[in-house]
Write an enzyme that holds these catalytic residues in place. Structure first.
Site, PDB file in Angstrom:
ATOM      1  N   ASP A   1      30.795  20.062 -27.225  1.00 38.89           N
ATOM      2  CA  ASP A   1      31.025  21.346 -27.876  1.00 38.89           C
ATOM      3  C   ASP A   1      29.940  22.369 -27.519  1.00 38.89           C
ATOM      4  O   ASP A   1      28.752  22.080 -27.661  1.00 38.89           O
ATOM      5  CB  ASP A   1      31.064  21.130 -29.391  1.00 38.89           C
ATOM      6  CG  ASP A   1      31.364  22.393 -30.150  1.00 38.89           C
ATOM      7  OD1 ASP A   1      32.507  22.877 -30.057  1.00 38.89           O
ATOM      8  OD2 ASP A   1      30.446  22.894 -30.831  1.00 38.89           O
TER       9      ASP A   1
ATOM     10  N   HIS B   1      21.696  22.984 -30.626  1.00 44.14           N
ATOM     11  CA  HIS B   1      20.793  21.879 -30.307  1.00 44.14           C
ATOM     12  C   HIS B   1      19.646  22.346 -29.406  1.00 44.14           C
ATOM     13  O   HIS B   1      18.470  22.081 -29.681  1.00 44.14           O
ATOM     14  CB  HIS B   1      21.577  20.749 -29.628  1.00 44.14           C
ATOM     15  CG  HIS B   1      20.722  19.644 -29.100  1.00 44.14           C
ATOM     16  ND1 HIS B   1      20.396  18.537 -29.848  1.00 44.14           N
ATOM     17  CD2 HIS B   1      20.121  19.475 -27.885  1.00 44.14           C
ATOM     18  CE1 HIS B   1      19.622  17.736 -29.122  1.00 44.14           C
ATOM     19  NE2 HIS B   1      19.453  18.269 -27.921  1.00 44.14           N
ATOM     20  N   GLU B   2      19.978  23.048 -28.334  1.00 45.67           N
ATOM     21  CA  GLU B   2      18.936  23.488 -27.391  1.00 45.67           C
ATOM     22  C   GLU B   2      18.017  24.524 -28.025  1.00 45.67           C
ATOM     23  O   GLU B   2      16.804  24.516 -27.786  1.00 45.67           O
ATOM     24  CB  GLU B   2      19.565  24.007 -26.097  1.00 45.67           C
ATOM     25  CG  GLU B   2      20.383  22.965 -25.322  1.00 45.67           C
ATOM     26  CD  GLU B   2      19.647  21.678 -24.980  1.00 45.67           C
ATOM     27  OE1 GLU B   2      18.401  21.664 -24.899  1.00 45.67           O
ATOM     28  OE2 GLU B   2      20.325  20.649 -24.791  1.00 45.67           O
TER      29      GLU B   2
ATOM     30  N   HIS C   1      15.302  22.838 -29.916  1.00 40.62           N
ATOM     31  CA  HIS C   1      14.117  22.444 -29.140  1.00 40.62           C
ATOM     32  C   HIS C   1      13.106  23.584 -29.075  1.00 40.62           C
ATOM     33  O   HIS C   1      11.894  23.352 -29.200  1.00 40.62           O
ATOM     34  CB  HIS C   1      14.510  22.031 -27.720  1.00 40.62           C
ATOM     35  CG  HIS C   1      15.214  20.719 -27.643  1.00 40.62           C
ATOM     36  ND1 HIS C   1      14.728  19.562 -28.211  1.00 40.62           N
ATOM     37  CD2 HIS C   1      16.381  20.374 -27.032  1.00 40.62           C
ATOM     38  CE1 HIS C   1      15.548  18.565 -27.972  1.00 40.62           C
ATOM     39  NE2 HIS C   1      16.576  19.023 -27.250  1.00 40.62           N
TER      40      HIS C   1
ATOM     41  N   ASP D   1      14.465  15.593 -29.447  1.00 39.33           N
ATOM     42  CA  ASP D   1      15.707  14.826 -29.454  1.00 39.33           C
ATOM     43  C   ASP D   1      15.521  13.645 -30.394  1.00 39.33           C
ATOM     44  O   ASP D   1      14.422  13.084 -30.489  1.00 39.33           O
ATOM     45  CB  ASP D   1      16.020  14.290 -28.059  1.00 39.33           C
ATOM     46  CG  ASP D   1      16.653  15.328 -27.167  1.00 39.33           C
ATOM     47  OD1 ASP D   1      16.295  15.368 -25.981  1.00 39.33           O
ATOM     48  OD2 ASP D   1      17.515  16.093 -27.634  1.00 39.33           O
TER      49      ASP D   1
END
Length: 187
Positions: free
Chosen positions: A116, A123-124, A127, A133
């Site tokens: 997705d 998510h990125e 970071h 992670d």
């Protein structure tokens, strides 16, 4: 008499500025003791994110809905962004330089495999906000990334991930000068 500043060259410059203005602060108004600190604003440039632009904007909005200590905003024309977001044919990745700064790649390889795009973006960006992670992990963990599988569509950080970002940015108070310690040496 010599004065040696032990911390903060910038703080010393602020003290000089204050002394030149008669002690009146030229910076932002002081933070009210019972009010929450202002969010640290980070700008992002999604101009190179191609077909993933709306997913990047949605990933940023999810972080803005989820935490108070930091706010992600599109960069204004002519300004330099804290975060660059680019599309490429590789695997998604983030290359943080410092907390809140770096480059995000929305890789088409993961999208082609069925992951997705909004989850990838959030998510990125996580970071860049200081999260590692956490693989393997369940779909309920945004930072579990690809280990949650292609059926996972959850783009939201869980309570622990939110708390970690709040902690990463919660100590940063906008408009406050750092504390200055000076040592006076008498010759």
């Amino acid at each position: 008499m010599h004065v040696r500043i032990l911390t903060g060259g910038l703080a010393a410059a602020c003290l000089v500025s204050l002394s030149l203005t008669g002690g009146q602060a030229a910076a932002a108004a002081p933070h009210a003791p019972d009010a929450p600190p202002a969010a640290r604003v980070l700008t992002y440039d999604a101009g190179g994110s191609a077909e993933f632009r709306s997913a990047v904007d949605r990933g940023a909005a999810i972080w803005n809905e989820s935490v108070d200590a930091v706010e992600l905003r599109p960069v204004a024309t002519g300004q330099r962004a804290n975060i660059r977001v680019l599309a490429d044919n590789g695997w998604p990745r983030a290359l943080p330089t410092t907390l809140g700064n770096g480059t995000v790649y929305i890789g088409r390889q993961a999208v082609d495999q069925g992951y997705d795009t909004i989850r990838i973006s959030a998510h990125e960006l996580g970071h860049i906000l200081g999260l590692p992670d956490r693989k393997p992990g369940p779909c309920s963990s945004l930072m579990s990334g690809s280990s949650a599988g292609t059926s996972c569509r959850n783009p939201y950080p869980n309570a622990a991930e939110k708390a970690e970002v709040e902690g990463n940015f919660g100590g940063v108070l906008v408009g406050r000068a750092p504390a200055v310690r000076a040592e006076v040496i008498v010759d």
